[in-house]
Design a protein around this motif. Structure first.
Motif, PDB file in Angstrom:
ATOM      1  N   SER A 181      -1.875  -6.876  12.679  1.00 32.90           N
ATOM      2  CA  SER A 181      -1.144  -5.787  12.992  1.00 32.90           C
ATOM      3  C   SER A 181      -1.133  -5.008  11.922  1.00 32.90           C
ATOM      4  O   SER A 181      -0.364  -3.950  11.879  1.00 32.90           O
ATOM      5  CB  SER A 181       0.041  -6.492  13.385  1.00 32.90           C
ATOM      6  OG  SER A 181       0.181  -7.396  14.377  1.00 32.90           O
ATOM      7  N   ARG A 182      -1.757  -5.004  10.810  1.00 33.58           N
ATOM      8  CA  ARG A 182      -1.429  -4.120   9.668  1.00 33.58           C
ATOM      9  C   ARG A 182      -2.173  -2.809   9.704  1.00 33.58           C
ATOM     10  O   ARG A 182      -1.744  -1.940   9.005  1.00 33.58           O
ATOM     11  CB  ARG A 182      -2.085  -4.910   8.451  1.00 33.58           C
ATOM     12  CG  ARG A 182      -1.301  -6.263   7.997  1.00 33.58           C
ATOM     13  CD  ARG A 182      -0.206  -5.761   7.030  1.00 33.58           C
ATOM     14  NE  ARG A 182       0.792  -6.918   6.945  1.00 33.58           N
ATOM     15  CZ  ARG A 182       1.782  -6.909   6.197  1.00 33.58           C
ATOM     16  NH1 ARG A 182       2.191  -5.702   5.446  1.00 33.58           N
ATOM     17  NH2 ARG A 182       2.670  -7.735   6.075  1.00 33.58           N
ATOM     18  N   TYR A 183      -2.874  -2.492  10.900  1.00 36.81           N
ATOM     19  CA  TYR A 183      -3.384  -1.098  11.019  1.00 36.81           C
ATOM     20  C   TYR A 183      -2.419  -0.249  11.428  1.00 36.81           C
ATOM     21  O   TYR A 183      -2.392   1.160  11.075  1.00 36.81           O
ATOM     22  CB  TYR A 183      -4.349  -1.280  12.443  1.00 36.81           C
ATOM     23  CG  TYR A 183      -3.506  -1.611  13.558  1.00 36.81           C
ATOM     24  CD1 TYR A 183      -2.923  -0.477  14.183  1.00 36.81           C
ATOM     25  CD2 TYR A 183      -3.641  -2.877  13.849  1.00 36.81           C
ATOM     26  CE1 TYR A 183      -2.206  -0.796  15.377  1.00 36.81           C
ATOM     27  CE2 TYR A 183      -2.759  -3.247  15.133  1.00 36.81           C
ATOM     28  CZ  TYR A 183      -2.326  -2.086  15.843  1.00 36.81           C
ATOM     29  OH  TYR A 183      -1.377  -2.286  17.084  1.00 36.81           O
ATOM     30  N   SER A 184      -1.183  -0.821  11.530  1.00 37.01           N
ATOM     31  CA  SER A 184      -0.112   0.044  12.412  1.00 37.01           C
ATOM     32  C   SER A 184       0.829   0.944  11.238  1.00 37.01           C
ATOM     33  O   SER A 184       0.905   2.151  11.735  1.00 37.01           O
ATOM     34  CB  SER A 184       0.910  -0.910  12.864  1.00 37.01           C
ATOM     35  OG  SER A 184       1.530  -1.692  12.051  1.00 37.01           O
ATOM     36  N   VAL A 185       0.929   0.626  10.111  1.00 40.91           N
ATOM     37  CA  VAL A 185       1.577   1.408   8.970  1.00 40.91           C
ATOM     38  C   VAL A 185       0.692   2.375   8.731  1.00 40.91           C
ATOM     39  O   VAL A 185       1.063   3.772   9.075  1.00 40.91           O
ATOM     40  CB  VAL A 185       2.158   0.784   7.967  1.00 40.91           C
ATOM     41  CG1 VAL A 185       2.886   1.578   6.747  1.00 40.91           C
ATOM     42  CG2 VAL A 185       3.330  -0.232   8.352  1.00 40.91           C
ATOM     43  N   PRO A 186      -0.666   2.504   8.291  1.00 40.69           N
ATOM     44  CA  PRO A 186      -1.380   3.556   7.880  1.00 40.69           C
ATOM     45  C   PRO A 186      -1.750   4.582   9.145  1.00 40.69           C
ATOM     46  O   PRO A 186      -1.861   5.702   9.173  1.00 40.69           O
ATOM     47  CB  PRO A 186      -2.613   2.913   7.434  1.00 40.69           C
ATOM     48  CG  PRO A 186      -2.395   1.605   7.017  1.00 40.69           C
ATOM     49  CD  PRO A 186      -1.160   1.087   8.046  1.00 40.69           C
ATOM     50  N   ALA A 187      -1.729   3.917  10.238  1.00 36.32           N
ATOM     51  CA  ALA A 187      -2.046   4.786  11.644  1.00 36.32           C
ATOM     52  C   ALA A 187      -1.017   5.653  11.750  1.00 36.32           C
ATOM     53  O   ALA A 187      -1.336   6.729  12.216  1.00 36.32           O
ATOM     54  CB  ALA A 187      -2.312   3.682  12.701  1.00 36.32           C
ATOM     55  N   ASN A 206      -0.116 -11.006   1.369  1.00 40.90           N
ATOM     56  CA  ASN A 206      -0.261  -9.999   0.102  1.00 40.90           C
ATOM     57  C   ASN A 206      -1.471  -9.695  -0.349  1.00 40.90           C
ATOM     58  O   ASN A 206      -1.640  -8.588  -0.823  1.00 40.90           O
ATOM     59  CB  ASN A 206       0.780 -10.415  -0.864  1.00 40.90           C
ATOM     60  CG  ASN A 206       2.158 -10.822  -0.405  1.00 40.90           C
ATOM     61  OD1 ASN A 206       2.918  -9.856   0.268  1.00 40.90           O
ATOM     62  ND2 ASN A 206       2.968 -11.719  -1.004  1.00 40.90           N
ATOM     63  N   THR A 207      -2.279 -10.676  -0.229  1.00 42.66           N
ATOM     64  CA  THR A 207      -4.047 -10.330  -0.281  1.00 42.66           C
ATOM     65  C   THR A 207      -4.341  -9.334   0.507  1.00 42.66           C
ATOM     66  O   THR A 207      -5.256  -8.541   0.194  1.00 42.66           O
ATOM     67  CB  THR A 207      -4.627 -11.915  -0.747  1.00 42.66           C
ATOM     68  OG1 THR A 207      -3.872 -12.566  -1.575  1.00 42.66           O
ATOM     69  CG2 THR A 207      -5.916 -11.561  -0.983  1.00 42.66           C
ATOM     70  N   PHE A 208      -4.408  -9.653   1.775  1.00 34.61           N
ATOM     71  CA  PHE A 208      -5.239  -8.908   2.732  1.00 34.61           C
ATOM     72  C   PHE A 208      -4.278  -8.015   3.639  1.00 34.61           C
ATOM     73  O   PHE A 208      -4.416  -7.925   4.912  1.00 34.61           O
ATOM     74  CB  PHE A 208      -5.795  -9.648   3.677  1.00 34.61           C
ATOM     75  CG  PHE A 208      -6.812 -10.916   2.923  1.00 34.61           C
ATOM     76  CD1 PHE A 208      -7.894 -10.324   2.291  1.00 34.61           C
ATOM     77  CD2 PHE A 208      -6.663 -12.030   3.030  1.00 34.61           C
ATOM     78  CE1 PHE A 208      -8.703 -11.109   1.587  1.00 34.61           C
ATOM     79  CE2 PHE A 208      -7.638 -12.960   2.110  1.00 34.61           C
ATOM     80  CZ  PHE A 208      -8.416 -12.249   1.640  1.00 34.61           C
ATOM     81  N   GLN A 209      -3.438  -7.265   2.694  1.00 36.98           N
ATOM     82  CA  GLN A 209      -2.405  -6.217   3.666  1.00 36.98           C
ATOM     83  C   GLN A 209      -3.198  -4.931   3.586  1.00 36.98           C
ATOM     84  O   GLN A 209      -4.577  -4.859   3.388  1.00 36.98           O
ATOM     85  CB  GLN A 209      -1.117  -6.046   2.588  1.00 36.98           C
ATOM     86  CG  GLN A 209      -1.392  -6.012   1.010  1.00 36.98           C
ATOM     87  CD  GLN A 209      -2.341  -5.212   0.411  1.00 36.98           C
ATOM     88  OE1 GLN A 209      -2.463  -3.898   0.971  1.00 36.98           O
ATOM     89  NE2 GLN A 209      -2.799  -5.391  -0.645  1.00 36.98           N
ATOM     90  N   GLN A 210      -2.439  -3.737   3.915  1.00 35.51           N
ATOM     91  CA  GLN A 210      -3.461  -2.510   4.802  1.00 35.51           C
ATOM     92  C   GLN A 210      -4.134  -2.032   3.554  1.00 35.51           C
ATOM     93  O   GLN A 210      -4.954  -1.044   3.733  1.00 35.51           O
ATOM     94  CB  GLN A 210      -2.593  -2.034   5.273  1.00 35.51           C
ATOM     95  CG  GLN A 210      -1.402  -1.225   4.592  1.00 35.51           C
ATOM     96  CD  GLN A 210      -0.145  -2.273   4.728  1.00 35.51           C
ATOM     97  OE1 GLN A 210      -0.150  -3.104   5.056  1.00 35.51           O
ATOM     98  NE2 GLN A 210       1.204  -1.362   4.578  1.00 35.51           N
ATOM     99  N   LEU A 211      -3.830  -2.228   2.282  1.00 27.70           N
ATOM    100  CA  LEU A 211      -4.437  -1.498   1.095  1.00 27.70           C
ATOM    101  C   LEU A 211      -5.534  -2.142   0.531  1.00 27.70           C
ATOM    102  O   LEU A 211      -6.367  -1.706  -0.282  1.00 27.70           O
ATOM    103  CB  LEU A 211      -3.183  -1.276   0.011  1.00 27.70           C
ATOM    104  CG  LEU A 211      -2.083  -0.345   0.235  1.00 27.70           C
ATOM    105  CD1 LEU A 211      -1.167  -0.235  -0.865  1.00 27.70           C
ATOM    106  CD2 LEU A 211      -2.326   0.846   1.060  1.00 27.70           C
ATOM    107  N   SER A 212      -5.839  -3.291   0.995  1.00 24.42           N
ATOM    108  CA  SER A 212      -7.010  -4.148   0.532  1.00 24.42           C
ATOM    109  C   SER A 212      -8.206  -3.589   1.079  1.00 24.42           C
ATOM    110  O   SER A 212      -8.010  -2.740   2.067  1.00 24.42           O
ATOM    111  CB  SER A 212      -7.060  -5.550   1.007  1.00 24.42           C
ATOM    112  OG  SER A 212      -6.983  -5.824   2.271  1.00 24.42           O
ATOM    113  N   LEU A 213      -9.223  -3.683   0.609  1.00 26.77           N
ATOM    114  CA  LEU A 213     -10.590  -3.258   1.083  1.00 26.77           C
ATOM    115  C   LEU A 213     -10.763  -3.671   2.646  1.00 26.77           C
ATOM    116  O   LEU A 213     -10.859  -2.840   3.458  1.00 26.77           O
ATOM    117  CB  LEU A 213     -11.872  -3.958   0.686  1.00 26.77           C
ATOM    118  CG  LEU A 213     -13.224  -3.503   1.051  1.00 26.77           C
ATOM    119  CD1 LEU A 213     -13.412  -1.835   1.044  1.00 26.77           C
ATOM    120  CD2 LEU A 213     -14.267  -4.025   0.139  1.00 26.77           C
TER     121      LEU A 213
END
Length: 377
Positions: free
Chosen positions: A46-52, A261-268
């Protein structure tokens, strides 16, 4: 090219489902046997949502202010401070009052502390997004000029460089290897809360929204004519982030909290997954009939997205307290039920507050930053 269109607008609806999923994911950790797949679904996928949301904001701003146009900064800023600044401050204070009521003494109402909480978006865990958005507004003339520079020097080269700079910056920000305790208190706070206010973490996504706005027809034509490639890219990033999650879960015994915390939206993995998700959802929406029931529901969420975003943590806290008081043990089925209940309560609250705002324009201005134009809001 229209300033608004339902494809971009309906991204808000699908984003709201993602944001609520991220927050409901915390219930998985309260389960006696946490479901790793459900946690990944809610907290990782679901982490696409904030940057979107920053993509949508970039689209909206560049629709109104094309690169060749002039940005009258003070009128621009005044309008944005009303639309985002007012509801941000109002909802922040409402949450502080709520937490003071349910947990007496937990909030210091000293002016300095309130200013600190407001500056970093710490009144409630979801409000940092609005702080970053406000910083995008404060700095928009820079990004406006940057886009014009890309056009002069070559969009492909400009966005390619920005893409790699974004990956590098996000990696360094997440792994700075700096001991902040050695810094003065002001710099220490700026460093510790860097993810709460720096718009640079989402600059590529924001500019991508601008690219979609300026070249909207080409953008839609590209993703629809390359629909298969878009799907393959989306599936690849889905397996990339999901595979990384399970690899570190099984082989390195990472805890669920460390994994998120490792694979949040800012990770590659998260960054690529966000881009793929945006292209995928836009392509699917462009091929979906507006009368489709799922699309109509997403549009309903889109229309109510602002208040749903702002109010859902309140209902989530109420549900959490009731579950603890009733001794309810968290299971996967109950967590999914909570998710759908939270969506329903938030949408209903938005509809109710919207109707109330149509009768009391000042209330609408405080809660949403907008005054109703007609009897409907």
């Amino acid at each position: 090219m229209p300033e608004r269109n339902q494809i971009i607008d309906d991204l808000r609806g699908i984003c709201m489902l993602g944001v609520i999923g991220i927050h409901v994911g915390s219930f998985v950790l309260e389960s006696p046997q946490p479901n790793s797949f459900l946690y990944m679904l809610l907290e990782i996928l679901s982490r696409y949502s904030v940057p979107a949301f920053f993509f949508i904001s970039g689209y909206g701003l560049f629709c109104q202010y094309r690169p060749e146009s002039h940005v009258a900064y003070l009128p621009f800023l005044k309008k944005r401070l009303q639309s985002v600044g007012i509801p941000y401050v109002v909802w922040s204070l409402l949450y502080l009052l709520y937490f003071s009521a349910v947990m007496p003494g937990c909030i210091s109402w000293q002016p300095g502390n309130i200013a600190f909480l407001l500056f970093y978006g710490l009144s409630c865990y979801h409000l940092y997004f609005m702080v970053i958005l406000l910083w995008f507004y404060f700095t928009f003339p820079l990004w406006h000029k940057l886009f014009a520079f890309f056009q002069r020097c070559g969009l492909k080269l400009g966005f390619a460089l920005l893409f790699f700079l974004q990956i590098t910056f996000n990696y360094w920000t997440c792994h700075p290897n700096i001991n902040s305790t050695e810094l003065p208190l002001l710099l220490q706070n700026l460093f510790n809360y860097r993810l709460n206010y720096l718009p640079l973490h989402y600059l590529f996504i924001f500019m991508l929204g601008g690219l979609a706005a300026i070249y909207y027809n080409k953008f839609i034509k590209f993703i629809t004519s390359h629909f298969t490639a878009v799907n393959i890219f989306y599936i690849f990033t889905l397996f990339f982030i999901g595979g990384s999650y399970y690899y570190y879960y099984f082989y390195y015994n990472y805890s669920l909290i460390i994994l998120v915390n490792t694979f949040q939206q800012l990770s590659l993995q998260g960054f690529l997954y966000t881009i793929a998700s945006l292209l995928f959802f836009c392509a699917v929406f462009s091929k979906t009939n507006l009368n489709n029931p799922c699309r109509q529901f997403i549009h309903l969420l889109s229309v109510n997205s602002l208040i749903v975003y702002l109010i859902h943590p309140f209902w989530m806290d109420i549900i959490n307290r009731l579950c603890h008081a009733g001794g309810i043990v968290m299971t996967s089925k109950r967590i999914l039920a909570i998710y759908f209940l939270l969506v329903a309560l938030s949408v209903f609250s938005s509809i109710l507050l919207t109707k109330l705002g149509s009768k009391f324009p000042h209330l609408a201005l405080l809660l949403t930053g907008k005054r109703p134009k007609t009897n409907t809001f």
